[in-house]
Design a protein around this motif. Structure first.
Motif, PDB file in Angstrom:
ATOM      1  N   UNK A  56       0.831  -1.203   0.000  1.00  0.00           N
ATOM      2  CA  UNK A  56       0.000   0.000   0.000  1.00  0.00           C
ATOM      3  C   UNK A  56       0.867   1.254   0.000  1.00  0.00           C
ATOM      4  N   UNK A  57       1.884   1.255   0.850  1.00  0.00           N
ATOM      5  CA  UNK A  57       2.798   2.402   0.884  1.00  0.00           C
ATOM      6  C   UNK A  57       3.516   2.575  -0.446  1.00  0.00           C
ATOM      7  N   UNK A  58       3.850   1.461  -1.089  1.00  0.00           N
ATOM      8  CA  UNK A  58       4.537   1.552  -2.370  1.00  0.00           C
ATOM      9  C   UNK A  58       3.628   2.167  -3.429  1.00  0.00           C
ATOM     10  N   UNK A  59       2.335   1.848  -3.392  1.00  0.00           N
ATOM     11  CA  UNK A  59       1.380   2.488  -4.305  1.00  0.00           C
ATOM     12  C   UNK A  59       1.216   3.964  -3.972  1.00  0.00           C
ATOM     13  N   UNK A  60       1.062   4.263  -2.691  1.00  0.00           N
ATOM     14  CA  UNK A  60       0.876   5.653  -2.260  1.00  0.00           C
ATOM     15  C   UNK A  60       2.045   6.519  -2.698  1.00  0.00           C
ATOM     16  N   UNK A  61       3.260   5.966  -2.614  1.00  0.00           N
ATOM     17  CA  UNK A  61       4.473   6.741  -2.924  1.00  0.00           C
ATOM     18  C   UNK A  61       4.855   6.679  -4.392  1.00  0.00           C
ATOM     19  N   UNK A  62       4.100   5.938  -5.208  1.00  0.00           N
ATOM     20  CA  UNK A  62       4.420   5.753  -6.627  1.00  0.00           C
ATOM     21  C   UNK A  62       5.757   5.037  -6.807  1.00  0.00           C
ATOM     22  N   UNK A  63       5.956   3.966  -6.040  1.00  0.00           N
ATOM     23  CA  UNK A  63       7.130   3.126  -6.225  1.00  0.00           C
ATOM     24  C   UNK A  63       8.387   3.617  -5.535  1.00  0.00           C
ATOM     25  N   UNK A  64       8.247   4.131  -4.287  1.00  0.00           N
ATOM     26  CA  UNK A  64       9.426   4.675  -3.593  1.00  0.00           C
ATOM     27  C   UNK A  64       9.657   4.063  -2.222  1.00  0.00           C
ATOM     28  N   UNK A  65       8.998   2.934  -1.927  1.00  0.00           N
ATOM     29  CA  UNK A  65       9.085   2.376  -0.578  1.00  0.00           C
ATOM     30  C   UNK A  65      10.094   1.227  -0.522  1.00  0.00           C
ATOM     31  N   UNK A  66      10.790   1.130   0.600  1.00  0.00           N
ATOM     32  CA  UNK A  66      11.654   0.005   0.895  1.00  0.00           C
ATOM     33  C   UNK A  66      11.352  -0.541   2.278  1.00  0.00           C
ATOM     34  N   UNK A  67      11.658  -1.810   2.459  1.00  0.00           N
ATOM     35  CA  UNK A  67      11.455  -2.483   3.753  1.00  0.00           C
ATOM     36  C   UNK A  67      12.819  -2.834   4.321  1.00  0.00           C
ATOM     37  N   UNK A  68      13.152  -2.273   5.488  1.00  0.00           N
ATOM     38  CA  UNK A  68      14.348  -2.669   6.215  1.00  0.00           C
ATOM     39  C   UNK A  68      14.006  -3.885   7.051  1.00  0.00           C
ATOM     40  N   UNK A  69      14.533  -5.039   6.654  1.00  0.00           N
ATOM     41  CA  UNK A  69      14.181  -6.323   7.257  1.00  0.00           C
ATOM     42  C   UNK A  69      15.029  -6.536   8.511  1.00  0.00           C
ATOM     43  N   UNK A  70      14.403  -6.594   9.663  1.00  0.00           N
ATOM     44  CA  UNK A  70      15.121  -6.865  10.906  1.00  0.00           C
ATOM     45  C   UNK A  70      14.469  -8.040  11.617  1.00  0.00           C
ATOM     46  N   UNK A  71      15.264  -8.738  12.425  1.00  0.00           N
ATOM     47  CA  UNK A  71      14.724  -9.838  13.233  1.00  0.00           C
ATOM     48  C   UNK A  71      14.463  -9.400  14.673  1.00  0.00           C
ATOM     49  N   UNK A  72      14.745  -8.123  14.979  1.00  0.00           N
ATOM     50  CA  UNK A  72      14.661  -7.525  16.321  1.00  0.00           C
ATOM     51  C   UNK A  72      15.860  -7.976  17.157  1.00  0.00           C
ATOM     52  N   UNK A  73      16.346  -7.058  17.983  1.00  0.00           N
ATOM     53  CA  UNK A  73      17.589  -7.325  18.698  1.00  0.00           C
ATOM     54  C   UNK A  73      17.493  -7.174  20.208  1.00  0.00           C
ATOM     55  N   UNK A  74      16.366  -6.721  20.706  1.00  0.00           N
ATOM     56  CA  UNK A  74      16.238  -6.501  22.150  1.00  0.00           C
ATOM     57  C   UNK A  74      15.338  -7.556  22.778  1.00  0.00           C
ATOM     58  N   UNK A  75      15.822  -8.176  23.848  1.00  0.00           N
ATOM     59  CA  UNK A  75      14.994  -9.142  24.568  1.00  0.00           C
ATOM     60  C   UNK A  75      13.692  -8.487  25.042  1.00  0.00           C
ATOM     61  N   UNK A  76      13.756  -7.198  25.366  1.00  0.00           N
ATOM     62  CA  UNK A  76      12.564  -6.518  25.867  1.00  0.00           C
ATOM     63  C   UNK A  76      11.447  -6.488  24.834  1.00  0.00           C
ATOM     64  N   UNK A  77      11.799  -6.541  23.552  1.00  0.00           N
ATOM     65  CA  UNK A  77      10.780  -6.523  22.513  1.00  0.00           C
ATOM     66  C   UNK A  77       9.896  -7.763  22.598  1.00  0.00           C
ATOM     67  N   UNK A  78      10.497  -8.901  22.895  1.00  0.00           N
ATOM     68  CA  UNK A  78       9.735 -10.151  22.942  1.00  0.00           C
ATOM     69  C   UNK A  78       8.707 -10.143  24.066  1.00  0.00           C
ATOM     70  N   UNK A  79       8.928  -9.322  25.086  1.00  0.00           N
ATOM     71  CA  UNK A  79       8.027  -9.276  26.232  1.00  0.00           C
ATOM     72  C   UNK A  79       6.746  -8.503  25.932  1.00  0.00           C
ATOM     73  N   UNK A  80       6.668  -7.904  24.737  1.00  0.00           N
ATOM     74  CA  UNK A  80       5.480  -7.133  24.360  1.00  0.00           C
ATOM     75  C   UNK A  80       4.522  -7.918  23.473  1.00  0.00           C
ATOM     76  N   UNK A  81       4.807  -9.206  23.225  1.00  0.00           N
ATOM     77  CA  UNK A  81       4.007  -9.973  22.275  1.00  0.00           C
ATOM     78  C   UNK A  81       3.609 -11.333  22.846  1.00  0.00           C
ATOM     79  N   UNK A  82       2.503 -11.819  22.327  1.00  0.00           N
ATOM     80  CA  UNK A  82       1.971 -13.100  22.785  1.00  0.00           C
ATOM     81  C   UNK A  82       1.281 -13.789  21.601  1.00  0.00           C
ATOM     82  N   UNK A  83       1.609 -15.071  21.323  1.00  0.00           N
ATOM     83  CA  UNK A  83       2.619 -15.874  22.023  1.00  0.00           C
ATOM     84  C   UNK A  83       4.021 -15.412  21.684  1.00  0.00           C
ATOM     85  N   UNK A  84       4.955 -15.704  22.558  1.00  0.00           N
ATOM     86  CA  UNK A  84       6.327 -15.255  22.379  1.00  0.00           C
ATOM     87  C   UNK A  84       7.064 -16.221  21.457  1.00  0.00           C
TER      88      UNK A  84
END
Length: 439
Positions: free
Chosen positions: A107-135
């Protein structure tokens, strides 16, 4: 890189920055527009899904960019407020589902007329996992195996639609031809998504895939899938080694070496003279609070605990990080090579955070950029301004003209998707007739 007040950890305390930059969408839009006018190709938006741990005394002073906008939301504001620059937003493969994220990015790529990129991360902070369920598993290997499958599922969804099947004929009442749409049909250990995606591709075909990990698993993922690698390299020798390694991996994965662009980060402090640049850097360093610097170091070493370690002593041997392995290795190497104490290392990385740091004149910065490109260490750079707006403005006013004179960058170009502007190969699913007319 669109940080709030700057990439230096103490930038928010500098007299020239705004203390509310992290919650001011206009700040990011102005920075992106300035970069766009100067001919930059990408405005990069980082993100994380939790507040990093900090020493008790540093809790009130923690890194400001952990308390700002969600990246995709901010990317939409930047995209509709610009017309040429690519907008790369960070999103985690550990705490998302392929269908939802594929739909948002398309959707963002359409909105921007082909200017979007996705920075792919796996997440690096243990604290991030504590905000989701199931972990999900936060083991490094498990995160990257999930990421590999996640990217496959997303790209399969982005290929749901054939670009030549849309008729849109009012007379006949035919909107698209049979066979135009395909199910993704992905089924794997982590994800099941049938598709098709209910967002069609932009004229870019799919969002740019950007990968920022430099571990073995990160390089393997980049070689197979990425269009751009954003990497932290402290010097020319290390950068050249990384560049050659990644390019070899790309070829081994059955792609052409030029199918991937390698962009090291650069943190320049620019002055009229080298002494002036040193003074500017010293001014920022003077604003560093010790507890904040040590907390930042602990985060970039992979959430290690250093409170029992003498800050004026050497960095101890550390267990291999489960989260941010490549950066941990890089910082340990800097500490050993430069014989730094724990606090010395914390202050050393408070600005560049392990990236290439250069303090000097505009000629020094332009010369270093030319040396890295000519030396086979970079295809381009990710600018990490020490402060906003001054750090970016100084680079644009003083370094960009020198780079143009040396033939390293072209004049600003008003046309093309971000993929085209980076001279990357086209994607088969591109919809060439989707380009919007702009006022």
């Amino acid at each position: 890189m669109l940080y709030p007040s700057g990439h230096h950890v103490a930038a928010w305390r500098h007299p020239a920055t705004s203390v509310t930059a992290n919650i001011d969408a206009g700040h990011y839009i102005r920075a992106a527009r300035e970069a766009e006018d100067a001919g930059f190709e990408i405005a990069f938006i980082s993100d994380r899904l939790g507040v990093p741990k900090a020493r008790e005394e540093a809790l009130r002073r923690v890194d400001e960019w952990s308390h700002g906008f969600e990246a995709l939301t901010l990317a939409s504001a930047v995209a509709v407020s610009t017309t040429r620059i690519g907008v790369v937003a960070t999103a985690s493969t550990t705490f998302n589902e392929p269908f939802n994220l594929a739909r948002q990015l398309a959707s963002l790529d359409l909105i921007s007329d082909g200017r979007i990129g996705w920075n792919i991360v796996t997440s690096s902070l243990e604290q991030e996992s504590e905000n989701f369920n199931p972990v999900p598993s936060f083991d490094n290997g498990d995160r990257y195996r999930r990421a590999d499958e996640f990217v496959d599922a997303v790209t399969a969804l982005w290929r749901s639609w054939k670009p030549d099947g849309f008729v849109r004929d009012k007379e006949s009442g035919v909107f698209f031809e049979p066979g135009t749409v395909n199910e993704a049909g992905h089924a794997g250990p982590h994800f099941r998504t049938r598709g098709p995606l209910n967002v069609i591709p932009s004229r870019q075909g799919r969002p740019l895939l950007v990968q920022a990990g430099s571990s073995e698993a990160g390089k393997a993922l980049a070689a197979r899938t990425a269009d751009v690698v954003f990497t932290a390299q402290p010097d020319l020798v290390a950068a050249r080694g990384f560049y050659q390694d990644v390019k070899r991996r790309v070829v081994a994965a059955g792609r052409n070496a030029d199918d991937l662009r390698v962009l090291p980060g650069i943190f320049p402090v620019i002055g009229a003279t080298r002494a002036d640049a040193e003074d500017r850097y010293a001014e920022l360093q003077h604003l560093i609070q010790t507890d904040v610097a040590l907390s930042l170091l602990e985060t970039y070493l992979g959430d290690v605990e250093l409170s029992a370690v003498d800050p004026d002593g050497p960095l101890p041997d550390l267990p291999v990080s489960n989260s941010i392995r490549s950066r941990q290795s890089l910082l340990v190497d800097i500490a050993r090579r430069e014989n730094l104490t724990v606090l010395g290392l914390a202050r050393r990385i408070a600005g560049a955070r392990g990236h290439f740091q250069l303090i000097g004149t505009a000629e020094d910065v332009a010369g270093a950029i030319e040396d890295w490109v000519a030396g086979g260490a970079a295809d381009g750079f990710m600018l990490l301004p020490p402060t906003f707006p001054d750090g970016q403005t100084d680079f644009i006013r003083h370094v960009v003209p020198l780079l143009r004179q040396r033939g390293l960058i072209a004049a600003p170009d008003a046309s093309g998707t971000v993929r085209e502007r980076l001279a990357l190969p086209p994607v088969d699913a591109a919809f060439p007739h989707h380009r919007r007319e702009r006022a």
